[in-house]
Scaffold this motif. Structure first.
Motif, PDB file in Angstrom:
ATOM      1  N   ILE A   1      -2.639  68.333  18.486  1.00  0.00           N
ATOM      2  CA  ILE A   1      -3.509  69.448  18.157  1.00  0.00           C
ATOM      3  C   ILE A   1      -4.376  69.126  16.955  1.00  0.00           C
ATOM      4  O   ILE A   1      -4.200  68.107  16.281  1.00  0.00           O
ATOM      5  CB  ILE A   1      -2.693  70.730  17.894  1.00  0.00           C
ATOM      6  N   GLN A   2      -5.310  70.010  16.674  1.00  0.00           N
ATOM      7  CA  GLN A   2      -6.327  69.749  15.653  1.00  0.00           C
ATOM      8  C   GLN A   2      -5.836  69.981  14.228  1.00  0.00           C
ATOM      9  O   GLN A   2      -6.206  69.250  13.316  1.00  0.00           O
ATOM     10  CB  GLN A   2      -7.534  70.662  15.928  1.00  0.00           C
ATOM     11  N   THR A   3      -5.032  71.004  14.035  1.00  0.00           N
ATOM     12  CA  THR A   3      -4.665  71.436  12.693  1.00  0.00           C
ATOM     13  C   THR A   3      -3.702  70.470  12.005  1.00  0.00           C
ATOM     14  O   THR A   3      -2.782  69.935  12.622  1.00  0.00           O
ATOM     15  CB  THR A   3      -4.026  72.838  12.752  1.00  0.00           C
ATOM     16  N   LYS A   4      -3.945  70.272  10.707  1.00  0.00           N
ATOM     17  CA  LYS A   4      -3.048  69.484   9.864  1.00  0.00           C
ATOM     18  C   LYS A   4      -2.530  70.388   8.745  1.00  0.00           C
ATOM     19  O   LYS A   4      -3.239  71.264   8.258  1.00  0.00           O
ATOM     20  CB  LYS A   4      -3.777  68.284   9.268  1.00  0.00           C
ATOM     21  N   TRP A   5      -1.283  70.131   8.349  1.00  0.00           N
ATOM     22  CA  TRP A   5      -0.665  70.947   7.308  1.00  0.00           C
ATOM     23  C   TRP A   5      -0.075  70.073   6.214  1.00  0.00           C
ATOM     24  O   TRP A   5       0.253  68.920   6.426  1.00  0.00           O
ATOM     25  CB  TRP A   5       0.461  71.802   7.882  1.00  0.00           C
ATOM     26  N   LYS A   6       0.084  70.669   5.034  1.00  0.00           N
ATOM     27  CA  LYS A   6       0.838  70.041   3.959  1.00  0.00           C
ATOM     28  C   LYS A   6       2.312  70.414   4.125  1.00  0.00           C
ATOM     29  O   LYS A   6       2.668  71.248   4.953  1.00  0.00           O
ATOM     30  CB  LYS A   6       0.322  70.517   2.600  1.00  0.00           C
TER      31      LYS A   6
ATOM     32  N   ILE B   1      -4.691  80.145  14.843  1.00  0.00           N
ATOM     33  CA  ILE B   1      -4.046  80.225  16.157  1.00  0.00           C
ATOM     34  C   ILE B   1      -2.944  79.176  16.303  1.00  0.00           C
ATOM     35  O   ILE B   1      -1.823  79.475  16.734  1.00  0.00           O
ATOM     36  CB  ILE B   1      -5.096  80.060  17.275  1.00  0.00           C
ATOM     37  N   GLU B   2      -3.258  77.947  15.918  1.00  0.00           N
ATOM     38  CA  GLU B   2      -2.283  76.864  16.089  1.00  0.00           C
ATOM     39  C   GLU B   2      -1.092  77.017  15.138  1.00  0.00           C
ATOM     40  O   GLU B   2       0.034  76.636  15.490  1.00  0.00           O
ATOM     41  CB  GLU B   2      -2.971  75.515  15.896  1.00  0.00           C
ATOM     42  N   THR B   3      -1.320  77.592  13.966  1.00  0.00           N
ATOM     43  CA  THR B   3      -0.201  77.793  13.037  1.00  0.00           C
ATOM     44  C   THR B   3       0.691  78.933  13.500  1.00  0.00           C
ATOM     45  O   THR B   3       1.917  78.884  13.336  1.00  0.00           O
ATOM     46  CB  THR B   3      -0.708  78.055  11.607  1.00  0.00           C
ATOM     47  N   ASN B   4       0.104  79.963  14.087  1.00  0.00           N
ATOM     48  CA  ASN B   4       0.929  81.032  14.662  1.00  0.00           C
ATOM     49  C   ASN B   4       1.844  80.480  15.748  1.00  0.00           C
ATOM     50  O   ASN B   4       3.021  80.854  15.846  1.00  0.00           O
ATOM     51  CB  ASN B   4       0.036  82.133  15.243  1.00  0.00           C
TER      52      ASN B   4
END
Length: 255
Positions: A22-27, A95-98
């Motif tokens: 997916i597109q989203t990146k997180w710390k 959306i992707e974090t949800n």
């Protein structure tokens, strides 16, 4: 035991982007714990709504509320600074974090089940009254009780990694030592009566120093959803979270 739960959550988030392409990146997430019998949970029935749930409404033998904050990558935060509408990158991250929170809670529940304990799977959002715009389980308020952070003037949770990200929570009958709460404010306005930049950043005149218009805020969120019809329900804004001192960290730390 809290170290074990910390590691379960952090490893899952670290692997998620790669595993699901997916597109989203997180710390790396922050995790905190509250005693499910803490009297502050009862206070939420007065602060928020009489219908606000208690941990025991999810699990009669609830012992602990696990809370966590998943910070967005800096690129997502920067993408949402300019313009009136939220950036597509920010909307996708919402959306992707949800979905990440939903999948993470299921994973944690399964892991705890293997250890002989039960847990809940509480959705990240959309568990609120559509007319009153009040949640029956506020992840942010629960996170404050757990010592994960403090509320800013913008009504968002400020953590040691800022306010740009998403908050999740899990109720379990596993007893874990509560995280210590401190009495120091994380918001510069509440701490030293300075800043107020989040008020200036509100694009729909919903946020004031002494007033918050939920309807005007949600009106802007729904407007953004219509601007991004191809990605799913993206009723989000985030303008008051970005381009401010608390976006990526706790600005009162060390003051």
């Amino acid at each position: 035991m809290h170290n074990r739960v910390d590691n379960i959550i952090k490893k899952f988030v670290n692997r998620y982007s790669i595993s699901y392409n997916i597109q989203t990146k997180w710390k790396q997430p922050l995790v905190a714990y509250a005693n499910a019998r803490d009297n502050m949970f009862l206070d939420l029935k007065e602060i928020i709504s009489p219908s606000h749930a208690l941990p025991q409404d999810f699990l009669p033998d609830a012992e602990t509320v696990i809370t966590y904050f998943i910070p967005f990558d800096d690129a997502i935060v920067k993408s949402n600074i300019e313009g009136r509408e939220c950036s597509k990158l920010w909307a996708v991250a919402y959306i992707e974090t949800n979905q990440l929170i939903s999948d993470l809670n299921i994973f944690v529940k399964d892991e705890l089940k293997e250890l002989g304990y039960d847990a809940t799977n509480i959705p990240a959002t959309h568990n609120f009254d559509k007319k009153k715009l009040i949640s029956d389980w506020s992840h942010r308020h629960v996170a404050v009780i757990a010592g994960l952070g403090k509320f800013g003037l913008n009504n968002m949770l400020i953590t040691d990694k800022g306010c740009c990200g998403r908050v999740g929570s899990i109720v379990t009958n596993l007893k874990i030592e509560p995280t210590e709460r401190n009495n120091i404010e994380y918001c510069l306005y509440k701490h030293q009566n300075i800043c107020k930049k989040c008020v200036d950043r509100c694009v729909n005149d919903a946020l004031k120093i002494d007033y918050f218009n939920r309807n005007r805020c949600y009106e802007m969120c729904l407007y953004n959803d219509k601007k991004h019809p191809d990605i799913g329900l993206s009723d989000v804004c985030g303008k008051c979270l970005v381009g401010v001192p608390c976006s990526l960290g706790n600005p009162t730390k060390g003051r």
